[in-house]
Every structure is written in C-alpha cells, then in structure tokens.
Design an enzyme around this catalytic site. Structure first.
Site, PDB file in Angstrom:
ATOM      1  NE  ARG A 115     -44.667   3.604 -26.398  1.00  0.00           N
ATOM      2  CZ  ARG A 115     -45.575   4.446 -26.979  1.00  0.00           C
ATOM      3  NH1 ARG A 115     -46.768   4.034 -26.784  1.00  0.00           N
ATOM      4  NH2 ARG A 115     -45.220   5.258 -27.651  1.00  0.00           N
ATOM      5  CB  THR A 158     -30.648  -0.667 -30.486  1.00  0.00           C
ATOM      6  OG1 THR A 158     -31.916  -1.095 -29.717  1.00  0.00           O
ATOM      7  CG2 THR A 158     -29.354  -0.456 -29.580  1.00  0.00           C
ATOM      8  CD  GLU A 159     -35.432  -0.812 -29.800  1.00  0.00           C
ATOM      9  OE1 GLU A 159     -35.100   0.146 -29.130  1.00  0.00           O
ATOM     10  OE2 GLU A 159     -35.358  -2.119 -29.207  1.00  0.00           O
ATOM     11  CG  ASN A 160     -34.669   6.075 -32.202  1.00  0.00           C
ATOM     12  OD1 ASN A 160     -34.401   6.624 -31.293  1.00  0.00           O
ATOM     13  ND2 ASN A 160     -35.859   5.825 -32.239  1.00  0.00           N
ATOM     14  CD1 TRP A 161     -29.691   1.337 -34.912  1.00  0.00           C
ATOM     15  CD2 TRP A 161     -29.055   2.986 -36.385  1.00  0.00           C
ATOM     16  NE1 TRP A 161     -28.697   1.823 -34.447  1.00  0.00           N
ATOM     17  CE2 TRP A 161     -28.039   2.875 -35.179  1.00  0.00           C
ATOM     18  CE3 TRP A 161     -28.959   3.789 -37.457  1.00  0.00           C
ATOM     19  CZ2 TRP A 161     -26.975   3.652 -35.183  1.00  0.00           C
ATOM     20  CZ3 TRP A 161     -27.388   4.445 -37.492  1.00  0.00           C
ATOM     21  CH2 TRP A 161     -26.719   4.490 -36.318  1.00  0.00           C
ATOM     22  CG  HIS A 200     -35.430  14.785 -34.960  1.00  0.00           C
ATOM     23  ND1 HIS A 200     -36.207  14.392 -33.737  1.00  0.00           N
ATOM     24  CD2 HIS A 200     -35.797  14.211 -35.809  1.00  0.00           C
ATOM     25  CE1 HIS A 200     -36.875  13.179 -33.991  1.00  0.00           C
ATOM     26  NE2 HIS A 200     -36.564  13.210 -35.279  1.00  0.00           N
ATOM     27  NE  ARG A 203     -37.681   7.314 -34.803  1.00  0.00           N
ATOM     28  CZ  ARG A 203     -38.033   8.173 -34.088  1.00  0.00           C
ATOM     29  NH1 ARG A 203     -38.000   9.525 -34.522  1.00  0.00           N
ATOM     30  NH2 ARG A 203     -38.765   7.904 -32.875  1.00  0.00           N
ATOM     31  CD  GLU A 230     -41.553   7.759  -6.665  1.00  0.00           C
ATOM     32  OE1 GLU A 230     -42.437   7.966  -7.276  1.00  0.00           O
ATOM     33  OE2 GLU A 230     -41.291   6.860  -5.775  1.00  0.00           O
ATOM     34  NE  ARG A 259     -46.009  12.114 -30.748  1.00  0.00           N
ATOM     35  CZ  ARG A 259     -45.882  11.743 -29.532  1.00  0.00           C
ATOM     36  NH1 ARG A 259     -47.065  11.831 -28.644  1.00  0.00           N
ATOM     37  NH2 ARG A 259     -44.875  11.211 -28.981  1.00  0.00           N
ATOM     38  CG  ASP A 287     -41.893  10.261 -27.376  1.00  0.00           C
ATOM     39  OD1 ASP A 287     -41.441  10.472 -28.501  1.00  0.00           O
ATOM     40  OD2 ASP A 287     -42.869   9.603 -26.975  1.00  0.00           O
TER      41      ASP A 287
HETATM   42  C1  FPP Z   1     -38.218  11.616 -30.029  1.00  0.00           C
HETATM   43  O1  FPP Z   1     -39.258  11.971 -30.568  1.00  0.00           O
HETATM   44  C2  FPP Z   1     -36.637  12.204 -30.310  1.00  0.00           C
HETATM   45  C3  FPP Z   1     -35.840  11.462 -30.746  1.00  0.00           C
HETATM   46  C4  FPP Z   1     -35.706  10.210 -31.030  1.00  0.00           C
HETATM   47  C5  FPP Z   1     -34.531  12.052 -30.789  1.00  0.00           C
HETATM   48  C6  FPP Z   1     -34.008  12.998 -29.824  1.00  0.00           C
HETATM   49  C7  FPP Z   1     -32.804  13.853 -30.163  1.00  0.00           C
HETATM   50  C8  FPP Z   1     -32.711  15.104 -30.040  1.00  0.00           C
HETATM   51  C9  FPP Z   1     -33.596  15.904 -29.239  1.00  0.00           C
HETATM   52  C10 FPP Z   1     -31.729  15.896 -30.684  1.00  0.00           C
HETATM   53  C11 FPP Z   1     -30.397  16.131 -30.203  1.00  0.00           C
HETATM   54  C12 FPP Z   1     -30.002  15.371 -29.009  1.00  0.00           C
HETATM   55  C13 FPP Z   1     -28.861  15.716 -28.362  1.00  0.00           C
HETATM   56  C14 FPP Z   1     -28.735  14.926 -27.075  1.00  0.00           C
HETATM   57  C15 FPP Z   1     -27.638  16.430 -28.914  1.00  0.00           C
HETATM   58  P1  FPP Z   1     -40.052  11.575 -31.720  1.00  0.00           P
HETATM   59  O2  FPP Z   1     -39.331  11.664 -33.317  1.00  0.00           O
HETATM   60  O3  FPP Z   1     -40.090   9.876 -31.396  1.00  0.00           O
HETATM   61  O4  FPP Z   1     -41.290  12.029 -31.719  1.00  0.00           O
HETATM   62  P2  FPP Z   1     -42.818  11.617 -32.129  1.00  0.00           P
HETATM   63  O5  FPP Z   1     -43.249  10.488 -31.028  1.00  0.00           O
HETATM   64  O6  FPP Z   1     -43.665  12.633 -31.916  1.00  0.00           O
HETATM   65  O7  FPP Z   1     -42.876  10.832 -33.375  1.00  0.00           O
END
Ligand code: FPP
Length: 248
Positions: free
Chosen positions: A195, A67-70, A38, A72, A208, A25, A21
C-alpha cells in the site's frame, strides 16, 4: 558478492523514500508491547540512514508519523512522540559527524511543542551539512499536503498574485513540502504490505516500488543495498517504449 558490491554508483537513485512498517507485528511476535517494536525500529532507522549515506544517496525520506497515526491508542502516540524527541536529540551529534542535514515535511506546527522544538533545533544545527539530506515525514499525509498546496494557490489567486491560467505542474510543485528536492526514484515499504498509505502520492508518480517481507525493526543496510540493486535492474520508461529508450 555482497549487495553493496553489486551497486552501480553511476545508476544510483538520488532520492529514496521508505514506509517503515511492521514495528507492531515485530513486537507481537516476541510477546511484547507495540512500543517495543518502535524502540527497536530506531536501530533500523540508524542503519538505513548510515547505509544510504554510505551508498551515496542524496535524499532519504522516512515516513515516521502520519496524520492518521493520531488515531492510535493515546499511550502508543505519546510513547512514539517521546521516542521521536529522544531519538532526534540523541542522534543530532551522529548526523553532524556524518555530515547529514535533517529536514522534515508535514504539519509540523501541530506536533507537540517539545517535539517541534527539538526538531527545529536539530534542523538548524545540521543545516550546513551536505553529504545527504535526511527528510522525516512527521504528522504528514499526502492528502493534507495537496490540500495545503491548493489553499496556498487559491490565496495567491485571491490576492491577484496569480492567474488561474498560469497554474501548471511546476507552480503546483512549488507549493508542495518537497519543492526543494527531486522526486524519489525508489519507494521501499517493509512488512509485506502493498500500500501507499497516503505517502508522497504526487511525488511517486514515476517511482519504482519495492516491497520486502522484512518487518521494519529487522531492516538493515544490506536490505537497502538489495533494494538498490533491484532498482538498478529495472527499466524506467516514463511512458516511452523500450526501443525509444535504447535509441536515446
Ligand atoms: C509502523 O509500524 C511504524 C510507525 C508508525 C512508526 C515509525 C517510527 C519509528 C521507527 C521510530 C523512530 C523513528 C525516527 C525517524 C526517529 P506499525 O506500528 O504500523 O507496525 P504494524 O503494521 O506491524 O502494526
């Protein structure tokens, strides 16, 4: 003494899961678009995977897309899918060289076709590798997984294959996406958020939990080693008392 030197190989978790995560940011702090975070998150993925294999971890699960990331913005979702496809494609050789097997959990069939195809190719190419299993949670959520497991059990009951009295924890676990791996003993979340976000909710019952302020693109193998050392300092009681554990 580095964190790596402090790791006790006899007390290693078999399975570590990570909620990556803070990409957005991290990018914002630098005045860049979210996708820049990313893209830089991929470097952290590479380092964490190599570090986990180096430490002797057997299973590493990364929460890459929920599944919730859609929900965005479409532009970010498309960019994330493209990044996943490209990374899986580019990194397959590295996985082969490091003897790492790739697997994935989630609603994989509903991923974009290109992503699904690239993923299946990498999964099949690396299927004979044995040093470590890298498990990507893609289009995954715990509630989706639990509902899917309940549906499978319900259809077994409907067809007469299973009696309701025969449902127990092991029957239920056998229908989860992670049925062939141990539960994670350690769950790490970066970016200072405390979370679970619909991740492996059944499987982390006794895990843990380790939270770090580091944003995911800044996470490196030394941070993973620090988490492992911290894990090894904890007493895991599984509902028992300290005295019971000592006498065991
Ligand atoms: C969360 O940060 C990150 C993600 C939803 C995507 C994770 C994906 C990668 C690291 C890219 C490639 C991964 C692989 C396994 C090839 P956020 O966008 O929620 O950050 P924020 O909370 O600061 O907004």
């Amino acid at each position: 003494m580095s964190f790596k030197e402090k790791i006790n190989p006899a007390k290693l978790p078999q399975h570590v899961a990570i909620i990556m995560d803070g990409n957005g940011r991290w990018a914002k702090q630098k005045g860049k678009f979210r996708i820049f975070g990313h893209t830089n998150g991929v470097k952290a993925v590479r380092d964490a995977v190599e570090g986990a294999a180096e430490a002797g971890i057997k299973y590493l699960t990364l929460y890459a897309f929920s599944t919730e990331n859609w929900n965005r913005p479409k532009l970010e979702v498309n960019a994330l899918m493209e990044l996943l496809v490209n990374t899986i494609h580019k990194e397959t050789e590295t996985l082969m060289k490091n003897n790492i097997r790739l697997v994935a959990i989630g609603d994989l069939e509903n991923l974009p076709k290109k992503c699904y195809k690239e993923l299946q190719e990498a999964i099949s190419k690396t299927s004979g590798n044995s040093r470590m299993t890298l498990n990507l949670a893609l289009n995954y959520s715990s509630r989706w997984e639990i509902v899917a497991a309940v549906k499978k059990i319900a259809s077994q009951i409907k067809s007469g294959e299973l009696e309701p009295e025969d449902i127990d924890e092991s029957k239920f676990v056998s229908q989860l996406c992670t049925s062939d791996m141990p539960d994670p003993e350690l769950l790490i979340r970066t970016s200072g958020e405390h979370r679970i976000s619909n991740f492996l909710m059944w499987q982390i019952s006794y895990s843990e939990l380790y939270f770090t302020e580091k944003l995911w693109p800044d996470f490196r193998r030394e941070d993973l080693f620090e988490a492992l050392v911290n894990f090894q300092s904890r007493e895991r009681r599984f509902g028992m008392t300290s005295e019971q554990l000592e006498s065991k």
